[in-house]
Scaffold this motif. Sequence first.
Motif, PDB file in Angstrom:
ATOM      1  N   LEU A   9      25.203 -36.210  49.575  1.00 58.25           N
ATOM      2  CA  LEU A   9      25.003 -37.154  48.678  1.00 58.25           C
ATOM      3  C   LEU A   9      24.184 -36.476  47.416  1.00 58.25           C
ATOM      4  CD1 LEU A   9      24.516 -40.198  50.845  1.00 58.25           C
ATOM      5  CD2 LEU A   9      26.552 -39.725  49.823  1.00 58.25           C
ATOM      6  N   ASP A  10      24.811 -36.719  46.043  1.00 59.62           N
ATOM      7  CA  ASP A  10      23.816 -36.468  44.882  1.00 59.62           C
ATOM      8  C   ASP A  10      22.632 -37.504  45.022  1.00 59.62           C
ATOM      9  OD1 ASP A  10      22.769 -35.818  42.705  1.00 59.62           O
ATOM     10  OD2 ASP A  10      24.641 -34.805  41.813  1.00 59.62           O
ATOM     11  N   LEU A  11      21.583 -37.299  45.453  1.00 58.78           N
ATOM     12  CA  LEU A  11      20.736 -38.493  45.365  1.00 58.78           C
ATOM     13  C   LEU A  11      20.060 -38.650  44.138  1.00 58.78           C
ATOM     14  CD1 LEU A  11      18.984 -38.060  49.058  1.00 58.78           C
ATOM     15  CD2 LEU A  11      20.884 -39.710  48.364  1.00 58.78           C
ATOM     16  N   ALA A  12      19.803 -37.653  43.479  1.00 52.77           N
ATOM     17  CA  ALA A  12      19.125 -37.632  42.247  1.00 52.77           C
ATOM     18  C   ALA A  12      20.197 -38.374  41.260  1.00 52.77           C
ATOM     19  CB  ALA A  12      18.875 -36.181  41.535  1.00 52.77           C
ATOM     20  N   ALA A  13      21.487 -38.111  41.300  1.00 54.07           N
ATOM     21  CA  ALA A  13      22.467 -38.687  40.307  1.00 54.07           C
ATOM     22  C   ALA A  13      22.427 -40.137  40.801  1.00 54.07           C
ATOM     23  CB  ALA A  13      23.615 -37.951  40.468  1.00 54.07           C
ATOM     24  N   ALA A  14      22.363 -40.489  42.189  1.00 55.53           N
ATOM     25  CA  ALA A  14      22.532 -41.799  42.508  1.00 55.53           C
ATOM     26  C   ALA A  14      21.380 -42.543  42.068  1.00 55.53           C
ATOM     27  CB  ALA A  14      22.923 -41.849  44.091  1.00 55.53           C
ATOM     28  N   GLU A  15      20.133 -41.968  41.921  1.00 57.22           N
ATOM     29  CA  GLU A  15      18.896 -42.665  41.299  1.00 57.22           C
ATOM     30  C   GLU A  15      19.210 -43.036  39.795  1.00 57.22           C
ATOM     31  OE1 GLU A  15      16.963 -44.479  43.216  1.00 57.22           O
ATOM     32  OE2 GLU A  15      18.311 -43.872  44.765  1.00 57.22           O
ATOM     33  N   ARG A  16      19.448 -41.841  39.027  1.00 55.10           N
ATOM     34  CA  ARG A  16      20.023 -42.269  37.630  1.00 55.10           C
ATOM     35  C   ARG A  16      20.965 -43.370  37.358  1.00 55.10           C
ATOM     36  NH1 ARG A  16      19.909 -36.444  37.779  1.00 55.10           N
ATOM     37  NH2 ARG A  16      22.168 -36.686  37.788  1.00 55.10           N
ATOM     38  N   PHE A  17      21.908 -43.313  38.384  1.00 52.30           N
ATOM     39  CA  PHE A  17      22.902 -44.395  38.354  1.00 52.30           C
ATOM     40  C   PHE A  17      22.276 -45.860  38.536  1.00 52.30           C
ATOM     41  CE2 PHE A  17      27.003 -45.772  40.043  1.00 52.30           C
ATOM     42  CZ  PHE A  17      27.853 -45.897  38.893  1.00 52.30           C
ATOM     43  N   TRP A  18      21.166 -45.684  39.500  1.00 55.48           N
ATOM     44  CA  TRP A  18      20.817 -47.011  39.826  1.00 55.48           C
ATOM     45  C   TRP A  18      19.828 -47.370  38.836  1.00 55.48           C
ATOM     46  CZ3 TRP A  18      20.913 -51.272  42.904  1.00 55.48           C
ATOM     47  CH2 TRP A  18      19.852 -51.855  42.781  1.00 55.48           C
ATOM     48  N   ALA A  19      19.195 -46.464  38.229  1.00 58.76           N
ATOM     49  CA  ALA A  19      18.223 -46.734  37.236  1.00 58.76           C
ATOM     50  C   ALA A  19      18.956 -47.149  36.104  1.00 58.76           C
ATOM     51  CB  ALA A  19      17.409 -45.414  36.582  1.00 58.76           C
ATOM     52  N   GLU A  20      20.306 -46.856  35.559  1.00 57.00           N
ATOM     53  CA  GLU A  20      21.042 -47.557  34.672  1.00 57.00           C
ATOM     54  C   GLU A  20      21.375 -49.137  34.925  1.00 57.00           C
ATOM     55  OE1 GLU A  20      24.732 -45.078  34.036  1.00 57.00           O
ATOM     56  OE2 GLU A  20      23.522 -43.283  33.607  1.00 57.00           O
ATOM     57  N   TYR A  21      21.755 -49.027  36.036  1.00 60.89           N
ATOM     58  CA  TYR A  21      21.988 -50.496  36.617  1.00 60.89           C
ATOM     59  C   TYR A  21      20.635 -51.469  36.417  1.00 60.89           C
ATOM     60  CZ  TYR A  21      22.875 -54.548  39.881  1.00 60.89           C
ATOM     61  OH  TYR A  21      22.803 -55.635  40.436  1.00 60.89           O
ATOM     62  N   ALA A  22      19.642 -50.950  36.837  1.00 62.85           N
ATOM     63  CA  ALA A  22      18.359 -51.382  36.898  1.00 62.85           C
ATOM     64  C   ALA A  22      17.687 -51.949  35.622  1.00 62.85           C
ATOM     65  CB  ALA A  22      17.308 -50.759  37.804  1.00 62.85           C
ATOM     66  N   THR A  23      18.060 -50.964  34.452  1.00 59.53           N
ATOM     67  CA  THR A  23      17.691 -51.213  33.186  1.00 59.53           C
ATOM     68  C   THR A  23      18.403 -52.327  32.745  1.00 59.53           C
ATOM     69  OG1 THR A  23      17.026 -48.968  32.797  1.00 59.53           O
ATOM     70  CG2 THR A  23      17.548 -50.014  30.978  1.00 59.53           C
ATOM     71  N   ALA A  24      19.740 -52.276  32.932  1.00 57.92           N
ATOM     72  CA  ALA A  24      20.781 -53.311  32.507  1.00 57.92           C
ATOM     73  C   ALA A  24      20.518 -54.845  33.029  1.00 57.92           C
ATOM     74  CB  ALA A  24      22.014 -53.041  32.486  1.00 57.92           C
ATOM     75  N   HIS A  25      19.964 -54.639  34.209  1.00 60.60           N
ATOM     76  CA  HIS A  25      20.010 -55.775  35.222  1.00 60.60           C
ATOM     77  C   HIS A  25      18.722 -56.080  35.985  1.00 60.60           C
ATOM     78  CE1 HIS A  25      24.201 -56.944  34.006  1.00 60.60           C
ATOM     79  NE2 HIS A  25      24.521 -55.570  34.203  1.00 60.60           N
ATOM     80  N   PRO A  26      17.587 -55.928  35.317  1.00 61.52           N
ATOM     81  CA  PRO A  26      16.248 -55.839  35.938  1.00 61.52           C
ATOM     82  C   PRO A  26      16.096 -56.938  37.156  1.00 61.52           C
ATOM     83  CG  PRO A  26      15.960 -56.596  33.375  1.00 61.52           C
ATOM     84  CD  PRO A  26      17.355 -56.176  33.847  1.00 61.52           C
ATOM     85  N   ALA A  27      16.496 -58.152  36.765  1.00 61.77           N
ATOM     86  CA  ALA A  27      16.343 -59.164  37.768  1.00 61.77           C
ATOM     87  C   ALA A  27      17.052 -58.950  39.298  1.00 61.77           C
ATOM     88  CB  ALA A  27      16.410 -60.657  37.115  1.00 61.77           C
ATOM     89  N   ALA A  28      18.353 -58.487  38.868  1.00 61.51           N
ATOM     90  CA  ALA A  28      19.088 -58.240  40.141  1.00 61.51           C
ATOM     91  C   ALA A  28      18.577 -56.981  40.729  1.00 61.51           C
ATOM     92  CB  ALA A  28      20.364 -58.056  39.621  1.00 61.51           C
ATOM     93  N   ALA A  29      18.241 -56.072  40.084  1.00 62.75           N
ATOM     94  CA  ALA A  29      17.719 -54.906  40.798  1.00 62.75           C
ATOM     95  C   ALA A  29      16.350 -55.076  41.521  1.00 62.75           C
ATOM     96  CB  ALA A  29      17.287 -53.661  39.967  1.00 62.75           C
ATOM     97  N   ASP A  30      15.399 -56.029  40.856  1.00 58.88           N
ATOM     98  CA  ASP A  30      14.081 -56.346  41.565  1.00 58.88           C
ATOM     99  C   ASP A  30      14.450 -57.091  42.664  1.00 58.88           C
ATOM    100  OD1 ASP A  30      12.744 -54.797  39.540  1.00 58.88           O
ATOM    101  OD2 ASP A  30      12.305 -56.775  38.435  1.00 58.88           O
ATOM    102  N   ALA A  31      15.393 -57.727  42.818  1.00 57.74           N
ATOM    103  CA  ALA A  31      15.716 -58.468  44.039  1.00 57.74           C
ATOM    104  C   ALA A  31      15.981 -57.701  45.244  1.00 57.74           C
ATOM    105  CB  ALA A  31      16.824 -59.643  43.769  1.00 57.74           C
ATOM    106  N   ASP A  32      16.657 -56.461  44.995  1.00 58.60           N
ATOM    107  CA  ASP A  32      16.662 -55.569  46.105  1.00 58.60           C
ATOM    108  C   ASP A  32      16.284 -53.910  45.538  1.00 58.60           C
ATOM    109  OD1 ASP A  32      17.869 -54.731  48.538  1.00 58.60           O
ATOM    110  OD2 ASP A  32      19.796 -53.989  47.342  1.00 58.60           O
ATOM    111  N   PRO A  33      15.110 -53.741  45.395  1.00 56.00           N
ATOM    112  CA  PRO A  33      14.889 -52.415  44.932  1.00 56.00           C
ATOM    113  C   PRO A  33      15.089 -51.209  45.954  1.00 56.00           C
ATOM    114  CG  PRO A  33      12.773 -53.565  45.435  1.00 56.00           C
ATOM    115  CD  PRO A  33      14.065 -54.349  45.659  1.00 56.00           C
ATOM    116  N   ASP A  34      15.275 -51.602  47.315  1.00 53.09           N
ATOM    117  CA  ASP A  34      15.374 -50.716  48.283  1.00 53.09           C
ATOM    118  C   ASP A  34      17.063 -50.446  48.773  1.00 53.09           C
ATOM    119  OD1 ASP A  34      12.748 -50.209  48.651  1.00 53.09           O
ATOM    120  OD2 ASP A  34      12.504 -51.915  49.957  1.00 53.09           O
ATOM    121  N   HIS A  35      17.618 -50.384  47.612  1.00 55.92           N
ATOM    122  CA  HIS A  35      19.172 -50.131  47.764  1.00 55.92           C
ATOM    123  C   HIS A  35      19.516 -48.835  48.631  1.00 55.92           C
ATOM    124  CE1 HIS A  35      17.702 -47.594  44.489  1.00 55.92           C
ATOM    125  NE2 HIS A  35      18.577 -46.849  44.858  1.00 55.92           N
ATOM    126  N   ALA A  36      20.868 -48.859  49.073  1.00 47.49           N
ATOM    127  CA  ALA A  36      21.216 -47.642  50.140  1.00 47.49           C
ATOM    128  C   ALA A  36      22.071 -46.910  49.267  1.00 47.49           C
ATOM    129  CB  ALA A  36      22.029 -48.114  51.239  1.00 47.49           C
TER     130      ALA A  36
END
Length: 182
Positions: A9-36
Amino acid sequence: MERTPAAPLDLAAAERFWAEYATAHPAAADADPDHAVDRFGDSAELSDELVGLVVNGTKRATADLVDEFRARDEPLPRVGSHWVACDGAGKPTVILRSTELRIGTIASADAAFARDEGEDDGSLESWLTGHRRYWERTCSARGHSFTDDHEIVFERFQIVWPPELADTELGSAGHLSRQAAE
């Protein structure tokens, strides 16, 4: 079917992808910061096939053995949890949000769940055949045998990222709502 081991798994790319989502939807990302970060299947080909079914809208459910989560030292998913689903090359493809979970045995699978998994012909019969074959293979790879008594996590999900593939829209409070059909 050819079975090429999936790439790491490209964990660095996955974290960048997650960061894009978290930036666009901070409340949803904050509700589950420990994503898989994970993938479907046990080979590059199967992973690509299954994530392709997700992307094209056919697959909105998945099932995995409780023992598989334990073997990977991962917590079981929970309603509202997110996971970055990667393809066979390890590249993040979509972010999924769990909408429904239950634990049961293979005997508790039903036609609606088989249809929502979107694999093969969508029937319960093909679901049972394919999943028994899959779990026999994955259990054997871990030195175990699959039995019908194994506990299974039955999970339904929505795509929440990227926006062009999302099943849902996040409101200002981070709550999910169905997109209106156009």
